[in-house]
Design an enzyme around this catalytic site. Structure first.
Site, PDB file in Angstrom:
ATOM      1  N   CYS A  14      -1.115  -2.253 -37.530  1.00 52.21           N
ATOM      2  CA  CYS A  14       0.107  -1.929 -38.271  1.00 52.21           C
ATOM      3  C   CYS A  14       0.589  -0.517 -37.956  1.00 52.21           C
ATOM      4  O   CYS A  14       1.796  -0.280 -37.847  1.00 52.21           O
ATOM      5  CB  CYS A  14      -0.117  -2.111 -39.767  1.00 52.21           C
ATOM      6  SG  CYS A  14      -0.364  -3.845 -40.223  1.00 52.21           S
ATOM      7  N   HIS A  26       0.161  -9.169 -41.900  1.00 52.22           N
ATOM      8  CA  HIS A  26      -0.063  -8.075 -42.848  1.00 52.22           C
ATOM      9  C   HIS A  26       1.281  -7.698 -43.471  1.00 52.22           C
ATOM     10  O   HIS A  26       2.338  -7.883 -42.847  1.00 52.22           O
ATOM     11  CB  HIS A  26      -0.646  -6.859 -42.141  1.00 52.22           C
ATOM     12  CG  HIS A  26      -2.039  -7.054 -41.653  1.00 52.22           C
ATOM     13  ND1 HIS A  26      -2.826  -5.999 -41.273  1.00 52.22           N
ATOM     14  CD2 HIS A  26      -2.799  -8.173 -41.471  1.00 52.22           C
ATOM     15  CE1 HIS A  26      -4.015  -6.444 -40.880  1.00 52.22           C
ATOM     16  NE2 HIS A  26      -4.016  -7.766 -40.991  1.00 52.22           N
ATOM     17  N   CYS A  54      -3.708  -0.456 -41.076  1.00 55.73           N
ATOM     18  CA  CYS A  54      -4.756  -0.665 -40.078  1.00 55.73           C
ATOM     19  C   CYS A  54      -4.217  -0.206 -38.715  1.00 55.73           C
ATOM     20  O   CYS A  54      -3.025   0.092 -38.575  1.00 55.73           O
ATOM     21  CB  CYS A  54      -5.159  -2.139 -40.046  1.00 55.73           C
ATOM     22  SG  CYS A  54      -3.924  -3.221 -39.284  1.00 55.73           S
ATOM     23  N   GLU A  98       2.804  -4.908 -43.858  1.00 54.60           N
ATOM     24  CA  GLU A  98       3.617  -3.988 -43.053  1.00 54.60           C
ATOM     25  C   GLU A  98       4.320  -4.725 -41.916  1.00 54.60           C
ATOM     26  O   GLU A  98       5.504  -4.507 -41.657  1.00 54.60           O
ATOM     27  CB  GLU A  98       2.754  -2.874 -42.431  1.00 54.60           C
ATOM     28  CG  GLU A  98       1.967  -2.058 -43.403  1.00 54.60           C
ATOM     29  CD  GLU A  98       0.546  -2.573 -43.600  1.00 54.60           C
ATOM     30  OE1 GLU A  98       0.354  -3.781 -43.899  1.00 54.60           O
ATOM     31  OE2 GLU A  98      -0.389  -1.761 -43.467  1.00 54.60           O
TER      32      GLU A  98
END
Length: 154
Positions: A91, A54, A88, A56
């Site tokens: 993260c 992801h 999410c 992040e």
């Protein structure tokens, strides 16, 4: 630079991710004191076949690598994270572990978010670090990127 400029950079990363066929999410790590961008990333889940890739996570990893030897060590307490979508749960927990000082994000994520939606990671007793949270920065543009991306898939 102000916060909207940093979010513009994150949105540029999100657009690039979308152009690669990734869900269009981008992230920027900024030194809070100097305003220097330390790391930037967009989603690379499909490209790398890595479910943890992801934006992040990639930006945090890159920032930590950039700061090797820095007195902060692995902690990013003197840094801000700008991300185009509400993080999410995975993260959000990484943000807590990294000791990010401030989290700025664009669009909320009622389905998969972990900050203001879902498990609300920073509100859990087991969360030992809570960043200051600033939602809704660049929300319209971030939301439009995501809507357009998913509409094109249908």
């Amino acid at each position: 630079m102000d916060g909207s400029s940093f979010m513009d950079m994150a949105l540029t990363e999100a657009e690039a991710a979308g152009g690669r066929g990734e869900v269009p999410v981008g992230a920027i790590v900024v030194n809070s004191a100097s305003g220097q961008v330390i790391a930037r990333a967009g989603n690379r889940v499909e490209e790398t076949r890595d479910p943890t890739a992801h934006a992040e996570m990639l930006a945090i990893r890159a920032a930590v690598t950039e700061l090797v030897g820095n007195p902060l060590g692995r902690a990013l307490s003197g840094h801000d994270l700008y991300v185009t979508l509400e993080p999410c749960p995975m993260c959000a927990q990484a943000i807590a572990f990294a000791h990010i000082g401030r989290l700025y994000y664009g669009a909320g994520d009622p389905k998969g978010g972990g900050v203001e939606h879902g498990p609300r990671i920073f509100a859990q007793r087991s969360c030992h670090h809570r960043p200051d949270i600033y939602p809704g920065i660049g929300e319209k543009r971030a939301g439009a990127l995501l809507r357009d991306f998913f509409e094109a898939l249908r």
